[in-house]
Scaffold this motif. Sequence first.
Motif, PDB file in Angstrom:
ATOM      1  N   ASN A 111     -13.639  51.176  28.530  1.00 47.55           N
ATOM      2  CA  ASN A 111     -14.976  51.326  27.928  1.00 47.55           C
ATOM      3  C   ASN A 111     -15.405  50.181  27.026  1.00 47.55           C
ATOM      4  O   ASN A 111     -16.591  50.005  26.768  1.00 47.55           O
ATOM      5  CB  ASN A 111     -15.038  52.619  27.109  1.00 47.55           C
ATOM      6  CG  ASN A 111     -15.013  53.856  27.968  1.00 47.55           C
ATOM      7  OD1 ASN A 111     -15.014  53.783  29.193  1.00 47.55           O
ATOM      8  ND2 ASN A 111     -14.975  55.022  27.342  1.00 47.55           N
ATOM      9  N   THR A 120     -23.848  52.528  27.280  1.00 46.18           N
ATOM     10  CA  THR A 120     -22.977  53.090  26.248  1.00 46.18           C
ATOM     11  C   THR A 120     -23.093  54.617  26.284  1.00 46.18           C
ATOM     12  O   THR A 120     -22.913  55.220  27.317  1.00 46.18           O
ATOM     13  CB  THR A 120     -23.349  52.512  24.874  1.00 46.18           C
ATOM     14  OG1 THR A 120     -24.732  52.776  24.603  1.00 46.18           O
ATOM     15  CG2 THR A 120     -23.113  51.003  24.846  1.00 46.18           C
ATOM     16  N   SER A 121     -23.415  55.241  25.173  1.00 40.36           N
ATOM     17  CA  SER A 121     -23.556  56.698  25.135  1.00 40.36           C
ATOM     18  C   SER A 121     -24.146  57.104  23.803  1.00 40.36           C
ATOM     19  O   SER A 121     -23.871  56.473  22.775  1.00 40.36           O
ATOM     20  CB  SER A 121     -22.192  57.373  25.316  1.00 40.36           C
ATOM     21  OG  SER A 121     -22.300  58.776  25.126  1.00 40.36           O
ATOM     22  N   LYS A 133     -17.431  53.731  22.802  1.00 36.42           N
ATOM     23  CA  LYS A 133     -18.830  53.462  23.129  1.00 36.42           C
ATOM     24  C   LYS A 133     -19.575  52.905  21.920  1.00 36.42           C
ATOM     25  O   LYS A 133     -20.449  52.039  22.049  1.00 36.42           O
ATOM     26  CB  LYS A 133     -19.508  54.747  23.626  1.00 36.42           C
ATOM     27  CG  LYS A 133     -19.029  55.208  25.002  1.00 36.42           C
ATOM     28  CD  LYS A 133     -19.384  54.197  26.075  1.00 36.42           C
ATOM     29  CE  LYS A 133     -19.112  54.723  27.474  1.00 36.42           C
ATOM     30  NZ  LYS A 133     -19.530  53.762  28.525  1.00 36.42           N
ATOM     31  N   GLY A 168     -21.777  57.529  21.150  1.00 37.28           N
ATOM     32  CA  GLY A 168     -21.309  56.372  20.408  1.00 37.28           C
ATOM     33  C   GLY A 168     -21.980  56.187  19.058  1.00 37.28           C
ATOM     34  O   GLY A 168     -21.605  55.292  18.294  1.00 37.28           O
ATOM     35  N   GLY A 196     -17.054  53.207  33.165  1.00 35.32           N
ATOM     36  CA  GLY A 196     -16.538  53.806  31.943  1.00 35.32           C
ATOM     37  C   GLY A 196     -15.730  55.047  32.263  1.00 35.32           C
ATOM     38  O   GLY A 196     -15.705  55.525  33.400  1.00 35.32           O
TER      39      GLY A 196
END
Length: 267
Positions: free
Chosen positions: A101, A128-129, A146, A132, A79
């Motif tokens: 991403n 992911t994060s 994300k 997100g 990413g």
Amino acid sequence: MSKVVLITGGSSGIGKTVGEFLFQKGFKVFGTSRNPERYKNSSIDLVALDVTDSNSIKKAIATVVERAGRIDILINNAGAGITGPMEEIPLQEMKRNFDTNFFGPIEVIKAVLPQMRSQNSGLIINITSIAGYMGLPYRGVYSASKGALELITEAFRMEIKDFNIKMTNLAPGDFATNIAAGRYHAPVVKGSPYETKYGEVLKSIDEDVDSGNDPLMVAKAVYKIINTSTPKIHYKVGAFMQKFSIVLKRILPDKVYEKLLLNHYKL
């Protein structure tokens, strides 16, 4: 027989830490890098892969299958970060970030699914994060890319369940990695209406990464997911307040939550 793990973006940061941890746990681990020849001392096998290049993805998957005979676990970790005022980030940079991403991970999943289907088993973990889960100021594109991967996973896992292939998300908060070094950030433009605020937020973002938790936490979370027979749809790992911010977004009125973010970023 050791399970075979493929980790995109396995030469540095979270991917490298996860790969080394799983290798120590007895897994056969393949990491990826656009330039694996730069990492001759890597403790895990690295294969060439650029998530924005479909041919590169297909070649990498074929290489791993040829060398290991199967792929049991895919960890979509590659990413890129991106910062800047939405008004000032060039559109091509927004598209490039989504290519890395969002579209990239989807292409890797599509390339690995036929192999997992032939095995009648597989696990895909999309990194992911926590970003997100919310639209963060001056990180809007990153949050969106994300967040999109989080949502696409919800759809994907329902479509592949009949093939005995499981898919889940793991959303990290801030961890001490080199992500800031490889991030695209729109320049702080002298005289821009965003000059002062964006400059301050950018400094804060970098400080959060520098003071972040040990990425070994992510590796342990991945290992726990691997050893779970029925993984949940979403996992989060990071500082308590970062994870709790998702809970607050769910229960607080929108404007109240927005006010918390504004106060946090001093906007």
